[in-house]
Design a protein around this motif. Structure first.
Motif, PDB file in Angstrom:
ATOM      1  N   VAL A  84      63.145  43.860  29.836  1.00 54.95           N
ATOM      2  CA  VAL A  84      63.005  42.425  30.069  1.00 54.95           C
ATOM      3  C   VAL A  84      62.416  42.197  31.463  1.00 54.95           C
ATOM      4  N   PRO A  85      61.616  41.141  31.643  1.00 58.46           N
ATOM      5  CA  PRO A  85      61.032  40.864  32.956  1.00 58.46           C
ATOM      6  C   PRO A  85      62.112  40.526  33.984  1.00 58.46           C
ATOM      7  N   ARG A  86      61.941  41.039  35.189  1.00 60.48           N
ATOM      8  CA  ARG A  86      62.864  40.672  36.260  1.00 60.48           C
ATOM      9  C   ARG A  86      62.637  39.215  36.643  1.00 60.48           C
ATOM     10  N   ASN A  87      63.713  38.506  36.914  1.00 61.05           N
ATOM     11  CA  ASN A  87      63.555  37.108  37.292  1.00 61.05           C
ATOM     12  C   ASN A  87      63.656  36.893  38.794  1.00 61.05           C
ATOM     13  N   PHE A 121      46.940  45.154  39.877  1.00 67.29           N
ATOM     14  CA  PHE A 121      48.393  45.241  40.057  1.00 67.29           C
ATOM     15  C   PHE A 121      48.984  43.850  40.284  1.00 67.29           C
ATOM     16  N   ALA A 122      48.355  43.074  41.158  1.00 63.42           N
ATOM     17  CA  ALA A 122      48.858  41.730  41.469  1.00 63.42           C
ATOM     18  C   ALA A 122      48.783  40.813  40.254  1.00 63.42           C
ATOM     19  N   GLN A 123      47.669  40.856  39.547  1.00 58.65           N
ATOM     20  CA  GLN A 123      47.484  39.958  38.408  1.00 58.65           C
ATOM     21  C   GLN A 123      48.423  40.280  37.253  1.00 58.65           C
ATOM     22  N   ASN A 124      48.795  41.545  37.104  1.00 58.61           N
ATOM     23  CA  ASN A 124      49.656  41.947  35.990  1.00 58.61           C
ATOM     24  C   ASN A 124      51.138  41.904  36.330  1.00 58.61           C
ATOM     25  N   MET A 125      51.475  41.582  37.570  1.00 56.87           N
ATOM     26  CA  MET A 125      52.876  41.526  37.960  1.00 56.87           C
ATOM     27  C   MET A 125      53.575  40.376  37.240  1.00 56.87           C
ATOM     28  N   GLY A 128      58.274  36.505  37.724  1.00 53.19           N
ATOM     29  CA  GLY A 128      59.464  36.367  38.557  1.00 53.19           C
ATOM     30  C   GLY A 128      59.430  37.159  39.846  1.00 53.19           C
ATOM     31  N   ILE A 129      58.386  37.957  40.057  1.00 55.28           N
ATOM     32  CA  ILE A 129      58.297  38.800  41.255  1.00 55.28           C
ATOM     33  C   ILE A 129      57.576  38.042  42.362  1.00 55.28           C
ATOM     34  N   ASN A 130      58.169  38.038  43.562  1.00 53.89           N
ATOM     35  CA  ASN A 130      57.509  37.480  44.743  1.00 53.89           C
ATOM     36  C   ASN A 130      56.726  38.605  45.414  1.00 53.89           C
ATOM     37  N   LEU A 131      55.423  38.464  45.432  1.00 58.70           N
ATOM     38  CA  LEU A 131      54.534  39.521  45.922  1.00 58.70           C
ATOM     39  C   LEU A 131      53.872  39.095  47.220  1.00 58.70           C
ATOM     40  N   GLY A 132      53.925  39.980  48.229  1.00 54.50           N
ATOM     41  CA  GLY A 132      53.259  39.732  49.494  1.00 54.50           C
ATOM     42  C   GLY A 132      52.263  40.836  49.794  1.00 54.50           C
ATOM     43  N   LEU A 133      51.421  40.630  50.818  1.00 49.14           N
ATOM     44  CA  LEU A 133      50.357  41.586  51.139  1.00 49.14           C
ATOM     45  C   LEU A 133      50.261  41.795  52.644  1.00 49.14           C
ATOM     46  N   ILE A 134      50.166  43.064  53.031  1.00 51.00           N
ATOM     47  CA  ILE A 134      49.983  43.448  54.432  1.00 51.00           C
ATOM     48  C   ILE A 134      48.860  44.472  54.498  1.00 51.00           C
ATOM     49  N   SER A 135      47.984  44.324  55.474  1.00 48.17           N
ATOM     50  CA  SER A 135      46.972  45.346  55.734  1.00 48.17           C
ATOM     51  C   SER A 135      47.286  45.965  57.094  1.00 48.17           C
ATOM     52  N   GLU A 278      42.947  56.973  38.326  1.00 45.00           N
ATOM     53  CA  GLU A 278      44.307  57.436  38.601  1.00 45.00           C
ATOM     54  C   GLU A 278      45.077  56.400  39.414  1.00 45.00           C
ATOM     55  N   LEU A 279      44.397  55.753  40.353  1.00 48.28           N
ATOM     56  CA  LEU A 279      45.063  54.731  41.164  1.00 48.28           C
ATOM     57  C   LEU A 279      45.488  53.550  40.298  1.00 48.28           C
ATOM     58  N   LYS A 280      44.634  53.141  39.379  1.00 50.44           N
ATOM     59  CA  LYS A 280      44.992  52.040  38.487  1.00 50.44           C
ATOM     60  C   LYS A 280      46.186  52.406  37.612  1.00 50.44           C
ATOM     61  N   LYS A 281      46.228  53.661  37.174  1.00 47.16           N
ATOM     62  CA  LYS A 281      47.359  54.104  36.361  1.00 47.16           C
ATOM     63  C   LYS A 281      48.654  54.090  37.179  1.00 47.16           C
ATOM     64  N   VAL A 282      48.562  54.537  38.439  1.00 44.42           N
ATOM     65  CA  VAL A 282      49.741  54.511  39.311  1.00 44.42           C
ATOM     66  C   VAL A 282      50.246  53.078  39.477  1.00 44.42           C
ATOM     67  N   TYR A 283      49.331  52.167  39.739  1.00 46.60           N
ATOM     68  CA  TYR A 283      49.718  50.760  39.903  1.00 46.60           C
ATOM     69  C   TYR A 283      50.302  50.203  38.600  1.00 46.60           C
ATOM     70  N   ALA A 284      49.747  50.612  37.467  1.00 42.06           N
ATOM     71  CA  ALA A 284      50.272  50.147  36.182  1.00 42.06           C
ATOM     72  C   ALA A 284      51.702  50.644  35.975  1.00 42.06           C
ATOM     73  N   ASP A 285      51.946  51.914  36.320  1.00 43.67           N
ATOM     74  CA  ASP A 285      53.301  52.465  36.196  1.00 43.67           C
ATOM     75  C   ASP A 285      54.267  51.746  37.130  1.00 43.67           C
ATOM     76  N   LEU A 286      53.810  51.483  38.342  1.00 39.87           N
ATOM     77  CA  LEU A 286      54.653  50.767  39.296  1.00 39.87           C
ATOM     78  C   LEU A 286      54.944  49.354  38.806  1.00 39.87           C
ATOM     79  N   GLY A 287      53.937  48.708  38.207  1.00 39.43           N
ATOM     80  CA  GLY A 287      54.136  47.367  37.681  1.00 39.43           C
ATOM     81  C   GLY A 287      55.218  47.334  36.613  1.00 39.43           C
ATOM     82  N   GLU A 288      55.251  48.386  35.775  1.00 36.30           N
ATOM     83  CA  GLU A 288      56.289  48.476  34.752  1.00 36.30           C
ATOM     84  C   GLU A 288      57.660  48.664  35.388  1.00 36.30           C
TER      85      GLU A 288
END
Length: 326
Positions: A84-87, A121-125, A128-135, A278-288
């Motif tokens: 279930v999606p995290r809220n 990764f951001a678009q598929n999150m 309910g997730i609050n996403l921030g970005l730092i460079s 491979e990077l996209k797959k890693v991000y996809a796994d992390l998104g799950e």
């Protein structure tokens, strides 16, 4: 159709009534047979009575009793482990923008591939997730504070610019500070939402050189563990990357060891990606992992659907076979 973890098992007491209905049907059939046998002239009975349909005449009753059994299970509230999606959760995406990200060992270059994967990764999150970005390069910059607005994060990723040096520790400390500030505002009675840092880098820290320095990456990772903010580190690039800095080729091979240690010290996980795919797959796994959690959720709907369908079929069979409900 799960048969575990019932939330209201006392509904199974209805099975006594279901058994009573089945027993009543059997007794009624026996009583009917006795009444039939009272006819003295059996030859006449064969002429006036309809031809026997054998076992098929009991099919409607069997189906109706079966539907009652299935619906009783549904009332008992079976549960099943479901994704279930995290809220509520906070994620800080920390991206390395040092000059080494200009290396072309990953087509078209490391930065462009990292931007594409990070945007996906951001678009598929999950919402309910609050996403921030730092460079980070020589310093760290909070580009987007934690938010559910994905458009702002995607735009900021598109605008990433390269800079000199790699201060990995500064990026982690900035992420922790952003999470703490956000959590102080939205914590509420349930406390702050769970948080995680996703660190993507391609090289070893250069500022400061000592990873255990007060502002070093290992020190920051230890602080993140104490703050219960595990770091999912992504080592991005190959061992043969190079860039031209001030007209001189510089070896910018990826540094797996330090990123693996950052993840270990923080209680997080390490991932390696040597290509854009491979990077996209890693991000996809992390998104799950980040966006969803396993919970025992209600699983009664399939039982309701099956029970209702069987009941309808039983009623239809009764009308077709006997021109009446049993």
């Amino acid at each position: 159709m799960s048969l575990t973890g019932f939330t209201s098992p006392w509904w199974f007491l209805l099975l006594i009534l279901v058994a009573a209905v089945a027993a009543a049907y059997v007794l009624a059939q026996r009583a009917r047979r006795k009444r039939v046998m009272r006819f003295a002239n059996l030859e006449l009975l064969d002429k006036v009575a309809p031809k026997t349909q054998g076992w098929i005449r009991h099919l409607p009753a069997v189906l109706i009793v079966l539907s009652l059994l299935v619906l009783t299970v549904a009332l008992a509230g079976p549960t099943a482990e479901q994704k279930v999606p995290r809220n509520r959760a906070t994620v800080m995406l920390v991206i390395d923008v040092s000059l080494s990200m200009e290396a072309t060992d990953v087509a078209p270059n490391r930065l462009k591939a990292a931007q594409d994967a990070a945007k996906q990764f951001a678009q598929n999150m999950t919402p309910g997730i609050n996403l921030g970005l730092i460079s980070f390069a020589g310093t760290a910059t909070v580009l987007v504070n934690p938010t559910t607005d994905r458009a702002g994060v995607v735009k900021a990723i598109d605008n990433l610019k390269l800079a000199q040096s790699t201060a990995t520790g500064e990026g982690i400390f900035a992420a922790m500070q952003s999470i703490e500030s956000f959590s102080a505002v939205v914590g509420g009675a349930d406390g702050p939402p769970p948080a995680r840092i996703v660190l993507m880098s391609d090289g070893k820290q250069t500022v400061p050189e000592d990873l255990y320095a007060p502002r070093g990456a290992y020190t920051a990772a230890q602080a993140a563990k104490q703050a219960q903010m595990p770091i999912s580190s992504i080592s991005f690039g190959t061992t043969h990357g190079s860039v031209d800095i001030e007209g001189k080729p510089q070896d910018v091979r990826v540094d797996d060891d330090s990123l693996k240690e950052i993840a270990r010290l923080s209680g997080g996980d390490f991932y390696k990606a040597a290509s854009a795919d491979e990077l996209k797959k890693v991000y996809a796994d992390l998104g799950e992992q980040i966006g969803y959690e396993l919970k025992n959720a209600d699983a009664s709907k399939p039982w309701v659907v099956v029970g209702t369908l069987v009941l309808m079929i039983g009623a239809a069979a009764a009308l077709l076979i006997g021109q009446r409900l049993p």
